[in-house]
Design an enzyme around this catalytic site. Structure first.
Site, short mmCIF file in Angstrom:
data_model
loop_
_atom_site.label_atom_id
_atom_site.label_comp_id
_atom_site.label_asym_id
_atom_site.label_seq_id
_atom_site.Cartn_x
_atom_site.Cartn_y
_atom_site.Cartn_z
N MET A 155 0.93 -1.27 -0.10
CA MET A 155 -0.06 0.01 -0.05
C MET A 155 1.13 1.21 0.11
SD MET A 155 -3.05 1.02 -0.23
CE MET A 155 -4.60 0.50 0.40
N GLY A 156 1.63 1.41 -1.07
CA GLY A 156 2.42 2.82 -1.56
C GLY A 156 1.43 3.62 -2.05
N ARG A 157 1.95 4.56 -2.47
CA ARG A 157 1.30 5.70 -3.46
C ARG A 157 0.29 5.13 -4.34
NH1 ARG A 157 6.33 8.81 -3.14
NH2 ARG A 157 7.09 7.00 -4.49
N ILE A 158 1.08 4.22 -5.37
CA ILE A 158 0.20 3.49 -6.35
C ILE A 158 -0.99 2.54 -5.95
CG2 ILE A 158 0.27 2.15 -8.61
CD1 ILE A 158 3.42 3.30 -8.84
N THR A 237 1.22 -4.77 -11.63
CA THR A 237 1.77 -3.76 -12.37
C THR A 237 3.11 -3.06 -11.67
OG1 THR A 237 0.46 -2.24 -10.93
CG2 THR A 237 -0.48 -2.76 -13.27
N SER A 238 3.81 -4.24 -11.01
CA SER A 238 4.93 -3.66 -10.27
C SER A 238 6.01 -4.12 -11.01
CB SER A 238 4.80 -4.22 -8.73
OG SER A 238 4.93 -5.70 -8.83
N ARG A 239 6.78 -5.41 -10.90
CA ARG A 239 7.70 -5.79 -11.61
C ARG A 239 7.55 -7.47 -11.72
NH1 ARG A 239 8.70 -1.26 -12.80
NH2 ARG A 239 10.68 -0.30 -12.34
N GLU A 268 11.04 -9.11 -19.96
CA GLU A 268 10.47 -8.25 -20.76
C GLU A 268 11.41 -7.77 -21.92
OE1 GLU A 268 9.26 -4.71 -18.45
OE2 GLU A 268 8.14 -6.06 -17.21
N HIS A 287 4.18 -3.34 -20.37
CA HIS A 287 4.76 -2.24 -19.52
C HIS A 287 4.31 -0.92 -19.79
CE1 HIS A 287 8.25 -1.98 -16.18
NE2 HIS A 287 7.36 -1.20 -16.17
N ALA A 289 2.34 1.20 -17.97
CA ALA A 289 1.61 1.84 -17.02
C ALA A 289 1.84 3.53 -17.07
CB ALA A 289 1.94 1.40 -15.69
#
Ligand code: DGY
Length: 330
Positions: A155-158, A237-239, A268, A287, A289
């Site tokens: 639960m960070g900014r994104i 959507t992270s890594r 990727e 990728h 986003a």
């Protein structure tokens, strides 16, 4: 006084290149594909600054080949491609681009969640492929969103921006994992911090926003997918390396979970022969986003500001390793 020499590892939005070229002698990599590790090493050998992308590995070997390098400005919020400890040990400042891509990334997380939940991939494929024969009472079934439970891993900014959209838009209940409490999420979204096991068992949608580090690499394997509901939708959507893709493919194939949406993969690009592409309940995008003009321009501005501050010996506006400040290279 000599102008700083910098290597920019890809063509960037003009707002960055103009600012960099105005203050530095800039060597800009002209190709679509990244420079090889050897080429990167050659290019930065006599540079004061480097603009790297998430496709460029910045490690001890590269740093040792670039004795004048003062700053690595990564054109991304994530910086798992940079060995920050090696940079700090050598007094090399590292900058990134946080904040400005939060909304765009949350938008893609929601897009993937909706697309995966509502079987959009098989709907598009079947409509185009001649398999849409009539209105099907039992065809192309998806999952409802309203009032369901969303699990945010990280639960960070994104993570917060994603949860905000789904809580206020679809009335979802929000569970989350985080290293510490997140009073904003608790207050604004009625969110509850839980352990990962509980989140996986209770969530209808699991959206991953954790950074890639040794503790999160391979976090989502067969055991974790096995803890989710058979109706669950998994979004990353992270890594890519947070996910064991073989385990994910198996979970999607055998119905352990309902569907997945991926903006990131490992590697990727994901080779076109990869089994995940063949699964109709898996939506994969390349990728993208942060891929909007406003977002990329904002990232470009932050990136250029970090680079220019670094070559001047000033504090980076978005400084990943301020502890490098004490031993900065002259
Ligand atoms: C980032 O910035 O880390 C994204 O993954 C690229 O847009």
């Amino acid at each position: 006084m000599a102008r700083p020499k910098v290597f920019v590892a890809r063509k960037l939005p003009a707002v960055a290149l103009d600012a960099i070229r105005a203050a530095c002698d800039a060597d800009v990599w002209p190709e679509q594909l990244p420079p090889s590790a050897d080429e990167l090493k050659r290019r930065v050998a006599d540079c004061d600054g480097l603009v790297s992308l998430l496709t460029d590995r910045v490690d001890a070997a590269l740093l040792d080949a670039a004795p004048k390098l003062k700053v690595v400005s990564n054109f991304a919020v994530g910086f798992n491609n940079v060995d920050v400890a090696a940079c700090t040990a050598r007094g090399v400042c590292v900058g990134n681009t946080p904040g400005v891509l939060t909304d765009a990334t949350a938008d893609i997380a929601v897009t993937l969640l909706l697309a995966a939940a509502r079987a959009i991939r098989s709907g598009i494929d079947d409509a185009r492929g001649g398999k849409w024969l009539t209105w099907e009472p039992l065809g192309w079934m998806g999952q409802d969103l309203a009032g369901r439970t969303l699990g945010i891993v990280g639960m960070g900014r994104i993570g917060y921006a994603t949860a905000k959209r789904l809580h206020h838009g679809w009335g979802m209940k929000v569970l989350y994992t985080a290293r510490g409490p997140k009073p904003d999420a608790d207050r604004d979204l009625g969110a509850t911090r839980v352990e990962l096991d509980e989140l996986l068992a209770r969530s209808d949608f699991v959206s991953v926003h954790a950074d890639l580090n040794p503790t999160t690499k391979g976090l989502f394997g067969a055991d974790k997918f096995g803890q989710m509901k058979p109706t669950a939708v998994f979004v990353n959507t992270s890594r890519g390396p947070l996910v064991d893709q073989t385990a994910l493919a198996a979970a999607l194939r055998d119905g352990t979970i309902f569907a997945a949406g991926l903006d990131v993969t490992d590697p990727e690009p994901l080779p076109t022969s990869h089994e995940l592409y063949a699964l109709p309940n898996c939506v994969i995008v390349p990728h993208i986003a942060s891929a909007t003009p406003d977002t990329r321009n904002a990232m470009a501005r932050l990136c250029a500001n970090n680079l220019l501050a670094g070559v001047k010996g000033e504090a980076l506006p978005n400084w990943v390793n301020p502890e490098a400040g004490d031993k900065r290279r002259a």
